[in-house]
Design an enzyme around this catalytic site. Structure first.
Site, PDB file in Angstrom:
ATOM      1  N   TYR A 105       0.464  -1.027  -0.096  1.00 39.27           N
ATOM      2  CA  TYR A 105       0.207  -0.064   0.480  1.00 39.27           C
ATOM      3  C   TYR A 105       0.946   0.588   0.106  1.00 39.27           C
ATOM      4  CZ  TYR A 105      -2.855   3.636   1.994  1.00 39.27           C
ATOM      5  OH  TYR A 105      -3.970   4.790   1.431  1.00 39.27           O
ATOM      6  N   GLU A 192      -3.321   7.835  -3.563  1.00 42.78           N
ATOM      7  CA  GLU A 192      -3.370   6.136  -3.056  1.00 42.78           C
ATOM      8  C   GLU A 192      -3.345   5.207  -4.562  1.00 42.78           C
ATOM      9  OE1 GLU A 192      -6.109   4.800   0.251  1.00 42.78           O
ATOM     10  OE2 GLU A 192      -7.490   4.073  -1.707  1.00 42.78           O
TER      11      GLU A 192
END
Ligand code: GDP
Ligand code: MN
Length: 393
Positions: A105, A192
């Site tokens: 991530y 993101e």
């Protein structure tokens, strides 16, 4: 404004970030044609992904692999039209299926408290970051980027090492810095990548290589900065904008829907927040935040009233106007006009002070509106009216 994955990937690509190829398809035929191209170019499989502005598409069945054109068509047919968290899928992204070794991530978010950009990375990719933050907060590596200088090399390296990306250090540093560059270039609130993935690929000689790529992309833009980026307005997805948001935007109103029962119409953001606080203190729940702005004319007031009443949960309305540039009598006329047209009867409490308050009071009295002298009184009356109408939250 949220961008669809495909558009977000376009912006990342424009900043030199490694994004696998993709195509967007609106129907089964387009999906099949795209799949045929990727398979013919050597992909073992294609991935078909729902393009809707919600997270967790994978879990909801909106991300599927297919190994042939026929399978891609049948998978696309199943995903198109699917309902994911209340959103109907109207298009899919097709790309070569990635052979994933590991998911990470990585995101850049605006950190208001620190007045800068916060980079967050984790080796627990593919999972929602909120879950990681709740169950294993130590797994999240943080770095603050300087708003002017961006993310410095040593910071990017620390982030990459912290995430365990030693073997892909150069790529990880480039990607982390690229997220900040992308964020600044478009005034984004969030960039993101989840998952950022190590994928296995074959190079030109047929040898297996591992590469770090952005498999998913989510970007949200600051609406207030869109004027600085005229081209980005085109990326707004009309299919996914709530009708009330669209109406408010077109009418120049700042409108945010909430869960309560008391519709609020106020001029000025600060006064709108104060009004919501007082409604809560009086025991009620605001149904919305609505700032009609300075100098609103009667037609804008009528439009605001339509927006408030479109919410079936609203069973009382509180109008709180502090006349400065906004003229009280204009607002009163707008309210009278709105009530004449309004589809359902909802009790309304009006407080207007400041410019032309006397004229406003006369108009409201003649039209038999319920008025209040103070804001406290107005809030109390609105909450009582909502309670009497039934279901105060
Ligand atoms: P999200 O669930 O909406 O965040 O959609 P993602 O694009 O992140 O996809 C969800 C999950 O599907 C990822 O975490 C991966 O595990 C998987 N996935 C996505 N793309 C591919 C792909 O090309 N190949 C494989 N094998 N899995 C994929
Ligand atoms: Mn994802």
């Amino acid at each position: 404004m949220k961008l669809q994955e495909a558009d977000a990937k376009g912006l990342l690509l424009a900043h030199g970030l490694p994004v696998p190829e993709w195509a967007v398809a609106h129907d089964v035929a387009e999906a099949g044609a795209a799949a045929r191209r990727f398979l013919a170019a050597g992909a073992d499989a294609v991935v078909v992904k729902a393009q809707v502005l919600v997270g967790g598409r994978g879990k909801a069945g909106g991300v599927k692999l297919a190994r042939s054109v026929e399978e891609a068509e049948s998978v696309a047919g199943a995903i198109l039209g699917m309902d994911i968290k209340g959103m109907t899928v109207r298009k899919v992204l097709i790309g070569p299926g990635a052979d994933i070794v590991r998911e990470y991530y990585l995101a850049a978010v605006l950190d208001r408290a620190e007045r800068g950009i916060l980079l967050m990375g984790s080796a627990e990719g593919g999972v929602e970051i909120e879950t990681v933050a709740a169950t294993n907060p130590a797994a999240i590596i943080r770095q603050h980027a300087d708003p002017n200088l961006g993310l410095l090399d040593f910071q990017a390296r620390q982030l990459a090492f912290g995430m365990g990306l030693h073997a892909h250090l150069k790529a990880a540093v480039r990607i982390a810095k690229g997220l900040v560059t992308t964020m600044k270039a478009y005034d984004a609130d969030l960039v993101e990548i989840n998952p950022l993935a190590i994928v296995r690929e074959r190079d030109a000689d047929g040898a297996t290589v591992e590469r770090l790529v952005c498999l998913d992309a989510k970007i949200t833009l600051d609406d207030s900065a869109l004027a600085r980026h005229p081209g980005l307005e085109e990326l707004r997805d009309p299919d996914e904008e709530a009708p009330e948001d669209k109406e408010a935007r077109e009418a120049g109103l700042t409108f945010i829907k909430l869960d309560g029962t008391i519709g609020c119409m106020v001029n000025g953001a600060g006064l709108a927040m104060t009004t919501m606080d007082l409604v809560k203190r009086a025991g009620g729940e605001p149904a919305n935040f609505l700032d009609i702005g300075g100098g609103a004319r009667s037609d804008k007031v009528a439009e605001a009233m339509r927006l408030i009443l479109a919410d079936p949960k609203v069973n009382a309305i509180l109008v709180n106007i502090f006349g400065g540039i906004t003229r009280g009598d204009e607002v009163a006329r707008g309210l009278i006009e709105a009530r004449a047209q309004q589809a359902r009867e909802v009790p309304m409490v009006v407080r207007i002070v400041g410019t032309n308050a006397t004229e406003a009071a006369a108009l409201l009295q003649e039209a038999r509106f319920e008025t209040a002298g103070s804001l406290d009184e107005a809030a109390m009356k609105a909450v009582e009216a909502a309670r009497a109408a039934g279901t105060t939250a």
